[in-house]
Design an enzyme around this catalytic site. Structure first.
Site, PDB file in Angstrom:
ATOM      1  N   ASP A  63       0.856  -1.187   0.000  1.00  0.00           N
ATOM      2  CA  ASP A  63       0.000   0.000   0.000  1.00  0.00           C
ATOM      3  C   ASP A  63       0.894   1.238   0.000  1.00  0.00           C
ATOM      4  OD1 ASP A  63      -3.258   0.217   0.784  1.00  0.00           O
ATOM      5  OD2 ASP A  63      -2.080   2.061   0.921  1.00  0.00           O
ATOM      6  N   PHE A  81     -16.514 -10.271  -5.514  1.00  0.00           N
ATOM      7  CA  PHE A  81     -17.925 -10.021  -5.215  1.00  0.00           C
ATOM      8  C   PHE A  81     -18.179  -9.923  -3.709  1.00  0.00           C
ATOM      9  CE2 PHE A  81     -17.569 -12.460  -9.149  1.00  0.00           C
ATOM     10  CZ  PHE A  81     -18.225 -11.613 -10.041  1.00  0.00           C
ATOM     11  N   GLU A  90     -19.162  -6.391   2.351  1.00  0.00           N
ATOM     12  CA  GLU A  90     -18.630  -5.989   3.640  1.00  0.00           C
ATOM     13  C   GLU A  90     -19.495  -6.630   4.727  1.00  0.00           C
ATOM     14  OE1 GLU A  90     -18.108  -1.736   3.843  1.00  0.00           O
ATOM     15  OE2 GLU A  90     -17.240  -1.772   1.845  1.00  0.00           O
ATOM     16  N   LYS A 124     -18.988  -8.075 -13.089  1.00  0.00           N
ATOM     17  CA  LYS A 124     -19.090  -7.364 -11.809  1.00  0.00           C
ATOM     18  C   LYS A 124     -20.110  -6.238 -11.858  1.00  0.00           C
ATOM     19  CE  LYS A 124     -18.293  -5.878  -7.760  1.00  0.00           C
ATOM     20  NZ  LYS A 124     -17.070  -5.696  -7.038  1.00  0.00           N
ATOM     21  N   PHE A 149     -32.366  -9.150  -1.422  1.00  0.00           N
ATOM     22  CA  PHE A 149     -32.233  -7.810  -2.017  1.00  0.00           C
ATOM     23  C   PHE A 149     -33.584  -7.241  -2.430  1.00  0.00           C
ATOM     24  CE2 PHE A 149     -27.929  -6.174  -2.284  1.00  0.00           C
ATOM     25  CZ  PHE A 149     -27.331  -7.172  -1.524  1.00  0.00           C
ATOM     26  N   GLY A 198     -36.955   0.081   1.986  1.00  0.00           N
ATOM     27  CA  GLY A 198     -36.498   0.998   3.038  1.00  0.00           C
ATOM     28  C   GLY A 198     -35.737   2.166   2.458  1.00  0.00           C
ATOM     29  N   CYS A 203     -19.825   0.622  -3.307  1.00  0.00           N
ATOM     30  CA  CYS A 203     -19.933  -0.148  -4.553  1.00  0.00           C
ATOM     31  C   CYS A 203     -21.176   0.180  -5.368  1.00  0.00           C
ATOM     32  CB  CYS A 203     -19.902  -1.638  -4.246  1.00  0.00           C
ATOM     33  SG  CYS A 203     -18.294  -2.169  -3.659  1.00  0.00           S
ATOM     34  N   LYS A 218     -21.813   3.936  -6.909  1.00  0.00           N
ATOM     35  CA  LYS A 218     -20.834   4.415  -7.901  1.00  0.00           C
ATOM     36  C   LYS A 218     -20.712   3.443  -9.080  1.00  0.00           C
ATOM     37  CE  LYS A 218     -16.871   1.924  -6.766  1.00  0.00           C
ATOM     38  NZ  LYS A 218     -16.082   1.069  -7.642  1.00  0.00           N
ATOM     39  N   ARG A 258     -19.224   5.407   3.214  1.00  0.00           N
ATOM     40  CA  ARG A 258     -19.225   5.928   1.840  1.00  0.00           C
ATOM     41  C   ARG A 258     -20.656   5.922   1.294  1.00  0.00           C
ATOM     42  NH1 ARG A 258     -14.792   2.271  -0.917  1.00  0.00           N
ATOM     43  NH2 ARG A 258     -15.622   0.812   0.625  1.00  0.00           N
TER      44      ARG A 258
END
Ligand code: UDX
Length: 435
Positions: free
Chosen positions: A28, A151, A154, A206, A251, A255, A262, A265, A332
């Protein structure tokens, strides 16, 4: 192997690969992140990952560095895991981190190696990067590029990395496929299906997957808008739809809508890229998906305003949740913080509490107040608004809240509470798309 970029994706990938038995070097450009990881500290919230980092470091198979030369020398496979955020002032993806990772790594590739991109990129990026690598790497065309989209979700990142639903290998040679099969041998040994394809299809899988997921969420939220106009209940509607296996319940939770690093954007970058390619019309609906999603945030603010009799000026609002979803500290494009910040701009006195995202929220929104826990945030509140469905919020007892709030009014932005329970405890309960 080397893993370039140690954010949510890269750190998880590097740690899991070392745990599965590979020798891994994580790279990094941020020395503080590298230091933390080498000290055994995961720089973000991800259940299960800190324990695995300790295990991986103890095994001696994992280390982190800022030195691309070291990584270039070390790796047979180099995974690109840097971020592709939305560009400032445009809907396009910002590819500067991907480009600079390749520009920093390639000059150190002196022998046959595979560079495998995992970042989410606009279709066509891989072909451009392959040319760049061939130009910059001393080993030239002996270095190959593959695309291997990630895929992971989080909050479930470890499981999604160790046992994904599927793997996608975008390759241009048999050798590249064999290298990827070797790099994921323990994963594939569990019977995880692999789709081997070309670079551009792998890149598209993706964004196509994330667009589909975003569409499903906005679809049910569009139904919520119709329910609001008719007095129907979107919660019951979603449950009834979910029994149809062709539709499925995943999904399809109505709400406040989607946020995070992800989905928002990715659908914007996809629409932008499709327009560049002259097929904008094909995915024009993604703009509508984005629009429906944004309206959920505005409508949640409206519900709070309604409960404040039309004016939030000077009203005290308890905002439960800041992260874009539970089990994450990621803020984010978080719908929760968006709603809290909007109410604050309208003159409300907003007190936020989130079990994991407080530090991140404070950094970006220092103008908001922060409580020590849900009950503390709700002290003297005129309205409580639940914005992220953490388990500890789901389990809140109305009586405990009644004891501290000024008024018993709650907006359930995530359909996380039992309306009957709160109403019978004397609360005015409101939720999007529910009577
Ligand atoms: C997503 C994809 O799921 C993952 O496969 C991809 O690699 C990265 O993007 P993530 O951003 O971690 O993962 O979050 P996810 O669990 O997909 O949730 C996205 C957002 O949608 C959250 O804000 C969540 O609250 C919202 N959501 C999800 C809904 O509003 N309703 C639902 O039914 C599901």
């Amino acid at each position: 192997m080397s893993v370039i970029g140690t954010g949510y994706l890269g750190a998880t990938h590097a740690i899991c690969m070392a745990v599965m038995g590979y020798d891994v070097i994580g790279v990094d450009v941020d020395p503080k992140k590298v230091q933390k990881l080498n000290d055994g500290e995961v720089p973000f919230f991800e259940p299960g990952l800190p324990e695995l980092l300790t295990k991986a470091l103890e095994s001696g198979r994992l280390r982190f560095t800022t030195d691309f030369a070291e990584a270039g020398e070390f790796g047979d496979v180099h995974f690109l895991c840097v971020g592709t955020p939305q560009q400032q002032g445009s809907e396009a993806a910002d590819l500067r981190y991907v480009d600079s990772a390749v520009e920093s790594l390639a000059p150190h590739l002196r022998r046959r190696a595979l560079v495998a991109g995992k970042s989410t990129v606009p279709v066509g990026t891989a072909a451009r990067l392959a040319a760049l690598i061939h130009e910059l790497a001393p080993a030239g065309e002996k270095v190959e590029l593959a695309w291997n989209p990630e895929f992971l979700r989080e909050g479930f990142a470890v499981d999604d990395t160790m046992k994904p639903d599927r793997m996608v290998f975008g390759v241009t040679s048999e050798w590249a496929e064999q290298m990827l099969r070797a790099a994921f041998a323990p994963v594939l040994a569990q019977g995880v299906p692999v789709k081997v394809t070309d670079l551009q299809t792998a890149e598209l899988v993706k964004v196509a997957a994330n667009s589909f997921l975003a569409t499903k969420i906005s679809y049910i939220n569009a139904m919520a808008e119709v329910c609001e106009a008719t007095g129907a209940d979107v919660h019951d509607l979603a449950e009834a739809l979910a029994y149809d296996e062709r539709i499925g319940g995943k999904f399809l939770r109505p709400g406040l809508g989607f946020g995070g690093g992800c989905l928002p954007k990715d659908i914007r970058a996809f629409a932008h890229r499709a327009e560049e390619l002259g097929v904008g019309q094909a995915v024009g609906f993604l703009r509508e998906i984005d629009g429906i999603n944004r309206r959920r945030r505005a409508r949640t603010v409206d519900l709070v305003v309604e409960l404040c009799d039309g004016d939030v000026q000077g009203k005290r609002i308890a905002a439960l949740g800041a992260a874009f979803k539970p089990n994450s500290d990621d803020i984010r494009d978080a719908p929760a913080l968006d709603v809290a910040a909007t109410l604050s701009r309208m003159g409300a006195d907003v007190v936020v509490f989130d079990p994991a995202a407080m530090e991140n929220a404070r950094r970006v929104h220092p103008e908001l107040s922060y409580g020590d826990n849900a009950i503390d945030a709700a002290h003297n509140a005129d309205v409580v608004v639940l914005l992220t469905e953490w388990t500890e919020f789901r389990e809140l007892e109305p009586a405990a809240m009644t004891a501290v709030t000024a008024q018993n009014k709650i907006v359930d932005g995530r359909h996380a509470l039992d309306p009957a329970k709160w109403r019978s405890a004397g609360w005015e309960y409101r939720a999007l798309g529910r009577p």
